[in-house]
Design a protein around this motif. Structure first.
Motif, short mmCIF file in Angstrom:
data_model
loop_
_atom_site.label_atom_id
_atom_site.label_comp_id
_atom_site.label_asym_id
_atom_site.label_seq_id
_atom_site.Cartn_x
_atom_site.Cartn_y
_atom_site.Cartn_z
N ALA A 81 0.83 -1.20 0.00
CA ALA A 81 0.00 0.00 0.00
C ALA A 81 0.86 1.26 0.00
O ALA A 81 0.56 2.24 -0.70
N ALA A 82 1.95 1.23 0.78
CA ALA A 82 2.86 2.38 0.82
C ALA A 82 3.54 2.59 -0.53
O ALA A 82 3.68 3.72 -1.01
N VAL A 131 9.61 7.68 -11.24
CA VAL A 131 9.56 6.66 -10.19
C VAL A 131 10.90 5.96 -10.12
O VAL A 131 11.28 5.21 -11.03
N ASP A 132 11.63 6.21 -9.05
CA ASP A 132 12.94 5.59 -8.84
C ASP A 132 12.79 4.14 -8.42
O ASP A 132 11.70 3.70 -8.04
N PRO A 133 13.87 3.37 -8.45
CA PRO A 133 13.83 1.99 -7.95
C PRO A 133 13.37 1.96 -6.49
O PRO A 133 13.61 2.89 -5.72
N ILE A 134 12.73 0.87 -6.09
CA ILE A 134 12.14 0.76 -4.76
C ILE A 134 13.19 0.86 -3.65
O ILE A 134 12.88 1.28 -2.53
N ALA A 135 14.43 0.53 -3.94
CA ALA A 135 15.48 0.59 -2.93
C ALA A 135 15.70 2.01 -2.42
O ALA A 135 16.11 2.21 -1.27
N VAL A 136 15.38 3.02 -3.23
CA VAL A 136 15.57 4.42 -2.85
C VAL A 136 14.63 4.81 -1.71
O VAL A 136 14.96 5.64 -0.87
N ARG A 137 13.45 4.20 -1.67
CA ARG A 137 12.45 4.56 -0.65
C ARG A 137 12.16 3.38 0.28
O ARG A 137 11.07 3.28 0.87
N TYR A 138 13.11 2.51 0.43
CA TYR A 138 12.91 1.28 1.22
C TYR A 138 12.53 1.60 2.66
O TYR A 138 11.54 1.05 3.19
N TRP A 139 13.28 2.47 3.33
CA TRP A 139 13.01 2.74 4.74
C TRP A 139 11.67 3.42 5.00
O TRP A 139 10.96 3.06 5.94
N PRO A 140 11.26 4.41 4.21
CA PRO A 140 9.90 4.96 4.40
C PRO A 140 8.80 3.91 4.28
O PRO A 140 7.82 3.92 5.03
N LEU A 141 8.97 2.98 3.33
CA LEU A 141 7.97 1.93 3.15
C LEU A 141 7.94 0.98 4.34
O LEU A 141 6.88 0.62 4.84
N VAL A 142 9.14 0.58 4.81
CA VAL A 142 9.22 -0.31 5.96
C VAL A 142 8.66 0.37 7.21
O VAL A 142 7.92 -0.24 7.99
N PHE A 194 6.42 2.68 7.42
CA PHE A 194 4.96 2.74 7.32
C PHE A 194 4.35 1.40 7.72
O PHE A 194 3.42 1.34 8.53
N ALA A 195 4.90 0.31 7.16
CA ALA A 195 4.35 -1.02 7.44
C ALA A 195 4.52 -1.40 8.91
O ALA A 195 3.59 -1.90 9.54
N VAL A 196 5.70 -1.17 9.47
CA VAL A 196 5.97 -1.55 10.86
C VAL A 196 5.10 -0.73 11.81
O VAL A 196 4.48 -1.27 12.74
N PHE A 225 -5.33 2.91 0.56
CA PHE A 225 -4.96 1.61 -0.01
C PHE A 225 -4.84 0.54 1.08
O PHE A 225 -5.26 -0.60 0.89
N ALA A 226 -4.26 0.93 2.21
CA ALA A 226 -4.07 -0.03 3.31
C ALA A 226 -5.42 -0.52 3.83
O ALA A 226 -5.61 -1.73 4.04
N PHE A 227 -6.35 0.40 4.01
CA PHE A 227 -7.66 -0.01 4.54
C PHE A 227 -8.36 -0.96 3.57
O PHE A 227 -8.90 -1.99 3.99
N VAL A 228 -8.36 -0.61 2.31
CA VAL A 228 -9.02 -1.46 1.30
C VAL A 228 -8.39 -2.85 1.27
O VAL A 228 -9.10 -3.88 1.27
N LEU A 229 -7.07 -2.91 1.25
CA LEU A 229 -6.38 -4.20 1.16
C LEU A 229 -6.59 -5.04 2.43
O LEU A 229 -6.86 -6.25 2.35
N LEU A 230 -6.49 -4.41 3.59
CA LEU A 230 -6.62 -5.15 4.84
C LEU A 230 -8.03 -5.68 5.06
O LEU A 230 -8.22 -6.80 5.53
#
Length: 462
Positions: free
Chosen positions: A27-28, A43-54, A56-58, A119-124
């Motif tokens: 979702a993030a 849109v850069d590779p996902i590794a560039v924004r890895y920590w913001p995504l993690v 958010f999830a954590v 997105f998180a609410f819909v998916l969950l």
């Protein structure tokens, strides 16, 4: 169940939590991509924004644990789960918005967060609509064969029939140790091979629930079953695992002596716990002082007497100490100085007192006691010495709850909110003994997170 740092987690909860983490991460990422394309950014590779995504999830998953998304009610009611998910997502995003100002490079942009929430609410919710029914079915339940047909065995049958349990009883065997009370129990003499019978029933585990073990212990049967790879447990250990408490009706001193737990080799954990208490207590005292002072003024305005009061409680190893609390009852609540049990809807509680108890503001002055080291944030609730002396005579193993420091919140408080009678004290002791026996920093984290649920959704706080 899966054992994580001496604490048992149901397989259904673990499986759903792993799915949720993947969905939150997705979702993030989806929110980032959608927002980037809206503003014409590459849109850069996902590794560039890895920590913001993690992050958010954590953060959102911790918020979900805190508000009870993984509780039994949420597994069996989509409406309940959806309501708790809304609260969890809002709490998580609010926390991340605050963190954004301190660590902007490690969190999503605020515009990203809005999309990620949706997105998180819909998916969950969608995954719970699709898989929700499956989590409460036999697919995630252990199939248990009970050796015994007495009262203990009957208790296991009733517990296994409850909706929220993680096991189901597939049969009872009458071992001839007592007068049977389970009508469906099969006599042991009618079975050629107990191991083959258990395999035929598809049992994953055999539980020994005999009333009298001296003459009826089926050593040969149990040895054969165990060597075939099937789990074997006796009722006390089984109930501890399945209920998260030490069952006083089935244990004896030898079980406590020889069972796993009450480890003395946790000096490092105790040091970490004390350091956590000092840091958080100092921070909380600073942040909550205005709220405490405002509540103290309201207490003084409503009723005569001091806003704060001291009361002697039994601490580590039963040593007395004084706690400091905001007064929530009338000044004459205990006429003559005699200790009196609190009641549900206690008439001695003032209107302001009822409110500050609901939101736990009356407990905040105890943070000073934590800072001094007489209490911890997590531990058994400290009781009055008068009650301790009375309960110690009536409830076995009551003194063993004092082998750890008392706490502001605890395993008993988040699992059994009421404590105003002898029966309530017995139930809470079962949870306190579980905590004292299985303490780890991980369990402390679980309790602290779950305390948020108790504060947000207070059920009869006293």
């Amino acid at each position: 169940m899966f054992r994580l740092f001496k604490h048992y987690v149901p397989y259904a909860v673990l499986f759903l939590a792993l799915i949720d983490f993947a969905l939150l991460f997705g979702a993030a990422e989806a929110a980032w991509v959608v927002r980037a394309r809206q503003i014409g950014m590459g849109v850069d590779p996902i590794a560039v924004r890895y920590w913001p995504l993690v992050n958010f999830a954590v953060t959102l998953q911790l918020a979900m644990i805190a508000v009870g998304v993984y509780g039994s009610d949420a597994f069996h009611s989509l409406r309940f789960a959806a309501a708790r998910l809304v609260v969890a997502i809002c709490l998580g995003v609010i926390f991340l918005s605050v963190v954004y100002f301190a660590l902007p490079g490690y969190t999503l942009w605020r515009s990203n967060s809005l999309y990620a929430m949706f997105f998180a609410f819909v998916l969950l919710v969608s995954v719970r609509m699709v898989l929700g029914r499956m989590f409460g079915t036999e697919a995630f339940k252990r199939r248990v064969l009970v050796l015994g047909a007495g009262q203990r065995a009957a208790r296991l049958g009733r517990l296994g029939a409850e909706r929220a349990t993680s096991f189901s009883v597939v049969g009872h065997i009458d071992m001839g140790d007592c007068e049977p009370v389970v009508a469906t129990a099969v006599p042991r003499a009618a079975i050629d091979s107990l191991a083959s019978y258990a395999a035929t029933l598809g049992a994953n585990e055999v539980v020994l629930a005999l009333e009298e073990r001296r003459k009826a212990m089926p050593v040969a049967d149990l040895l054969h079953i165990r060597t075939l790879g099937m789990h074997v447990n006796e009722i006390s250990t089984f109930l501890e695992r399945e209920t998260g408490r030490v069952d006083l009706r089935s244990i004896n001193p030898s079980w406590l002596i020889f069972s796993d737990g009450f480890s003395s080799g946790r000096r490092l954990s105790s040091l970490a716990k004390r350091l956590f208490d000092i840091v958080v207590a100092a921070l909380l005292l600073t942040l909550t002082l205005p709220f405490v002072l405002f509540a103290a003024v309201l207490v003084k305005l409503e009723s005569k007497g001091p806003a704060f009061y001291r009361q002697t409680r039994a601490g580590l190893y039963g040593a007395p100490f004084d706690i400091l609390k905001l007064r929530s009852m009338r000044q004459d609540a205990e006429a003559g100085g005699k200790a009196v049990w609190a009641e549900k809807d206690d008439p001695r509680i003032t209107r302001v007192g009822r409110f500050i108890r609901k939101v736990r503001i009356d407990e905040l002055p105890q943070v000073w006691t934590v800072l001094k080291g007489e209490m911890s944030f997590v531990g058994p609730r400290p009781e009055r010495p008068e009650f301790v002396a009375e309960l110690g005579k009536k409830i076995p193993f009551y003194a063993e709850r004092h082998v750890v420091k008392p706490g502001i919140t605890g395993w008993a408080q988040i699992n059994y909110p009421y404590g105003a009678s002898l029966d309530d004290a017995r139930h809470k002791l079962e949870y306190d003994l579980y905590y004292a026996k299985n303490y780890t920093p991980f369990l402390d984290v679980v309790i602290i997170l779950q305390t948020i649920r108790v504060v947000l959704f207070p059920d009869g706080a006293r």
